[in-house]
Design a protein around this motif. Sequence first.
Motif, PDB file in Angstrom:
ATOM      1  N   TRP A 132       1.084  -1.271  -0.026  1.00  0.00           N
ATOM      2  CA  TRP A 132       0.104   0.040  -0.287  1.00  0.00           C
ATOM      3  C   TRP A 132       0.126   1.058   0.160  1.00  0.00           C
ATOM      4  O   TRP A 132       2.090   1.749   0.550  1.00  0.00           O
ATOM      5  N   PRO A 133       0.307   2.436  -0.570  1.00  0.00           N
ATOM      6  CA  PRO A 133      -1.090   2.327  -1.455  1.00  0.00           C
ATOM      7  C   PRO A 133      -1.094   2.031  -3.123  1.00  0.00           C
ATOM      8  O   PRO A 133      -1.698   2.333  -3.523  1.00  0.00           O
ATOM      9  N   ALA A 134       0.417   0.907  -3.359  1.00  0.00           N
ATOM     10  CA  ALA A 134       0.859   0.890  -4.763  1.00  0.00           C
ATOM     11  C   ALA A 134      -0.216  -0.240  -5.165  1.00  0.00           C
ATOM     12  O   ALA A 134      -0.587  -0.376  -6.345  1.00  0.00           O
ATOM     13  N   CYS A 135      -1.342  -0.982  -4.179  1.00  0.00           N
ATOM     14  CA  CYS A 135      -2.120  -2.123  -4.224  1.00  0.00           C
ATOM     15  C   CYS A 135      -3.162  -1.636  -5.361  1.00  0.00           C
ATOM     16  O   CYS A 135      -4.036  -2.126  -5.982  1.00  0.00           O
ATOM     17  N   GLY A 136      -3.342   0.097  -4.344  1.00  0.00           N
ATOM     18  CA  GLY A 136      -4.896   0.401  -4.309  1.00  0.00           C
ATOM     19  C   GLY A 136      -5.746   0.369  -3.537  1.00  0.00           C
ATOM     20  O   GLY A 136      -5.784  -0.901  -2.571  1.00  0.00           O
ATOM     21  N   GLU A 137      -6.690   1.368  -3.258  1.00  0.00           N
ATOM     22  CA  GLU A 137      -7.592   1.528  -2.159  1.00  0.00           C
ATOM     23  C   GLU A 137      -8.809   1.845  -2.053  1.00  0.00           C
ATOM     24  O   GLU A 137      -9.388   3.015  -2.989  1.00  0.00           O
ATOM     25  N   ILE A 138     -10.204   0.829  -2.867  1.00  0.00           N
ATOM     26  CA  ILE A 138     -11.800   1.994  -2.807  1.00  0.00           C
ATOM     27  C   ILE A 138     -12.200   1.763  -1.169  1.00  0.00           C
ATOM     28  O   ILE A 138     -12.460   0.458  -0.922  1.00  0.00           O
ATOM     29  N   ASP A 139     -12.407   2.861  -0.727  1.00  0.00           N
ATOM     30  CA  ASP A 139     -13.073   3.019   0.049  1.00  0.00           C
ATOM     31  C   ASP A 139     -14.868   3.416   0.158  1.00  0.00           C
ATOM     32  O   ASP A 139     -15.121   4.250  -0.698  1.00  0.00           O
ATOM     33  N   ILE A 140     -15.730   2.265  -0.245  1.00  0.00           N
ATOM     34  CA  ILE A 140     -17.250   2.108  -0.873  1.00  0.00           C
ATOM     35  C   ILE A 140     -17.943   2.891   0.592  1.00  0.00           C
ATOM     36  O   ILE A 140     -18.541   4.053   0.509  1.00  0.00           O
ATOM     37  N   MET A 141     -17.820   3.375   1.876  1.00  0.00           N
ATOM     38  CA  MET A 141     -18.079   3.798   3.090  1.00  0.00           C
ATOM     39  C   MET A 141     -17.333   3.837   4.253  1.00  0.00           C
ATOM     40  O   MET A 141     -16.594   2.305   4.077  1.00  0.00           O
ATOM     41  N   GLU A 142     -17.239   5.127   4.002  1.00  0.00           N
ATOM     42  CA  GLU A 142     -16.249   5.570   5.630  1.00  0.00           C
ATOM     43  C   GLU A 142     -17.107   6.078   6.168  1.00  0.00           C
ATOM     44  O   GLU A 142     -17.609   6.766   6.312  1.00  0.00           O
ATOM     45  N   TYR A 143     -17.043   6.339   8.107  1.00  0.00           N
ATOM     46  CA  TYR A 143     -18.159   6.884   8.275  1.00  0.00           C
ATOM     47  C   TYR A 143     -17.138   7.249  10.296  1.00  0.00           C
ATOM     48  O   TYR A 143     -16.930   6.023  10.115  1.00  0.00           O
ATOM     49  N   VAL A 144     -17.396   8.334  11.166  1.00  0.00           N
ATOM     50  CA  VAL A 144     -16.257   8.977  11.791  1.00  0.00           C
ATOM     51  C   VAL A 144     -17.580   9.338  12.895  1.00  0.00           C
ATOM     52  O   VAL A 144     -18.376  10.157  12.206  1.00  0.00           O
ATOM     53  N   GLY A 145     -18.046   9.128  13.991  1.00  0.00           N
ATOM     54  CA  GLY A 145     -18.834   8.735  14.974  1.00  0.00           C
ATOM     55  C   GLY A 145     -18.441  10.395  15.460  1.00  0.00           C
ATOM     56  O   GLY A 145     -20.207  11.166  15.747  1.00  0.00           O
ATOM     57  N   LYS A 146     -17.455  11.244  15.459  1.00  0.00           N
ATOM     58  CA  LYS A 146     -17.201  12.390  15.735  1.00  0.00           C
ATOM     59  C   LYS A 146     -17.660  13.233  15.386  1.00  0.00           C
ATOM     60  O   LYS A 146     -17.681  14.067  14.712  1.00  0.00           O
ATOM     61  N   ALA A 147     -17.901  13.144  13.883  1.00  0.00           N
ATOM     62  CA  ALA A 147     -18.834  13.920  12.362  1.00  0.00           C
ATOM     63  C   ALA A 147     -20.112  12.765  12.136  1.00  0.00           C
ATOM     64  O   ALA A 147     -20.128  12.341  11.111  1.00  0.00           O
ATOM     65  N   PRO A 148     -20.469  13.314  12.785  1.00  0.00           N
ATOM     66  CA  PRO A 148     -22.332  12.256  12.475  1.00  0.00           C
ATOM     67  C   PRO A 148     -22.570  12.993  11.074  1.00  0.00           C
ATOM     68  O   PRO A 148     -22.604  14.601  10.642  1.00  0.00           O
ATOM     69  N   HIS A 149     -23.122  12.148  10.884  1.00  0.00           N
ATOM     70  CA  HIS A 149     -23.877  11.979   8.988  1.00  0.00           C
ATOM     71  C   HIS A 149     -23.198  12.339   7.642  1.00  0.00           C
ATOM     72  O   HIS A 149     -24.136  12.289   6.880  1.00  0.00           O
ATOM     73  N   GLN A 150     -22.412  12.710   8.193  1.00  0.00           N
ATOM     74  CA  GLN A 150     -20.988  12.423   6.991  1.00  0.00           C
ATOM     75  C   GLN A 150     -20.555  11.174   6.596  1.00  0.00           C
ATOM     76  O   GLN A 150     -20.007  10.076   7.325  1.00  0.00           O
ATOM     77  N   ILE A 151     -21.267  11.323   5.239  1.00  0.00           N
ATOM     78  CA  ILE A 151     -20.380   9.424   4.999  1.00  0.00           C
ATOM     79  C   ILE A 151     -18.945   9.441   3.468  1.00  0.00           C
ATOM     80  O   ILE A 151     -19.506  10.727   2.729  1.00  0.00           O
ATOM     81  N   HIS A 152     -18.053   8.932   3.854  1.00  0.00           N
ATOM     82  CA  HIS A 152     -16.499   9.267   3.202  1.00  0.00           C
ATOM     83  C   HIS A 152     -16.715   8.399   1.949  1.00  0.00           C
ATOM     84  O   HIS A 152     -16.923   6.992   2.672  1.00  0.00           O
ATOM     85  N   THR A 153     -16.749   9.240   0.461  1.00  0.00           N
ATOM     86  CA  THR A 153     -15.903   7.697  -0.565  1.00  0.00           C
ATOM     87  C   THR A 153     -14.559   8.122  -1.045  1.00  0.00           C
ATOM     88  O   THR A 153     -14.859   9.721  -1.316  1.00  0.00           O
ATOM     89  N   THR A 154     -13.974   7.264  -0.652  1.00  0.00           N
ATOM     90  CA  THR A 154     -12.451   8.171  -1.288  1.00  0.00           C
ATOM     91  C   THR A 154     -11.451   6.608  -2.375  1.00  0.00           C
ATOM     92  O   THR A 154     -11.593   5.581  -2.073  1.00  0.00           O
ATOM     93  N   LEU A 155     -10.534   7.049  -2.592  1.00  0.00           N
ATOM     94  CA  LEU A 155     -10.114   6.452  -3.520  1.00  0.00           C
ATOM     95  C   LEU A 155      -8.605   6.702  -3.002  1.00  0.00           C
ATOM     96  O   LEU A 155      -7.721   7.634  -2.981  1.00  0.00           O
ATOM     97  N   HIS A 156      -7.693   5.634  -2.244  1.00  0.00           N
ATOM     98  CA  HIS A 156      -5.834   5.716  -2.831  1.00  0.00           C
ATOM     99  C   HIS A 156      -5.521   4.981  -3.556  1.00  0.00           C
ATOM    100  O   HIS A 156      -5.333   3.630  -4.228  1.00  0.00           O
ATOM    101  N   THR A 157      -4.260   5.735  -3.917  1.00  0.00           N
ATOM    102  CA  THR A 157      -3.245   5.125  -4.646  1.00  0.00           C
ATOM    103  C   THR A 157      -2.284   5.782  -4.987  1.00  0.00           C
ATOM    104  O   THR A 157      -1.782   6.527  -3.861  1.00  0.00           O
TER     105      THR A 157
END
Length: 256
Positions: A132-157
């Motif tokens: 990592w990060p050469a293998c690649g990462e697809i974040d379909i859904m991340e949520y952090v309880g300290k920031a209610p109501h927010q969904i993160h969608t992310t690519l790592h390259t």
Amino acid sequence: MKPIVLFLSVFTLLSCGNKEDKKEFYFEDNFDGVELNQDYWNYELGDGCPNLCGWGNNERQIYTKENVSLLHGNLVIKATKDSTNYYSGRITTKNKIEFQYGTIEVKAKLPQGAGLWPAIWMLGNDIDTNTWPACGEIDIMEYVGKAPHQIHTTLHTPDSYGQSINTKITTIKNIEDGFHLYKTNWTKDAISFYIDDTLVYTFSPEIKNDKTWPFDKPFYIILNLAIGGNFGGPEVDDSIFPQEFIIDYVKVSSSD
């Protein structure tokens, strides 16, 4: 056991009828049994030490089998705390269900509370030799309880990782209420993210190479509930435990 590698893009769909009829499902787990199907899933255990303590993010939890269960047709990943430690669960399809391109759907209910970090994500199956990060990462859904109501969608390259610029934060007022559908449609041209079938983000760099697009190979699925860490923390509200990340089903089908 050899992995089941599914090259979804090469299948020809011959069925007739509406769009849903034409989709071919290549992997589906509705969690209807009494224990996790280990033909599909692996448990990842411990705290990542000695090779990746805190799983690379200064997370606080220890992953155990006991914090993963099947109940009433759902997968339940429970975060707990005793007088000393935090505990939770993480499972993957590495070396068992791996696929290149397709639509990934996960219906899930989020836990709530500061310090929690549930995620639905994927890693390239060459991570052991192409780290990592050469293998690649697809974040379909991340949520952090300290920031209610927010969904993160992310690519790592290799071009952008960690605080990646390839990301979208979507605010949905009632996202903590009940189950919601998190879906990613992955083709050779683009990766698109949906929440409850509403398109929220599409990633399709104009120049696709090893630095910007490590996504032309099989990936595997990860489901976990982290506690604290660089993203979920650092503060954790100890009054919230136990909390549950509940998954109704996981499906992988041909691309939309």
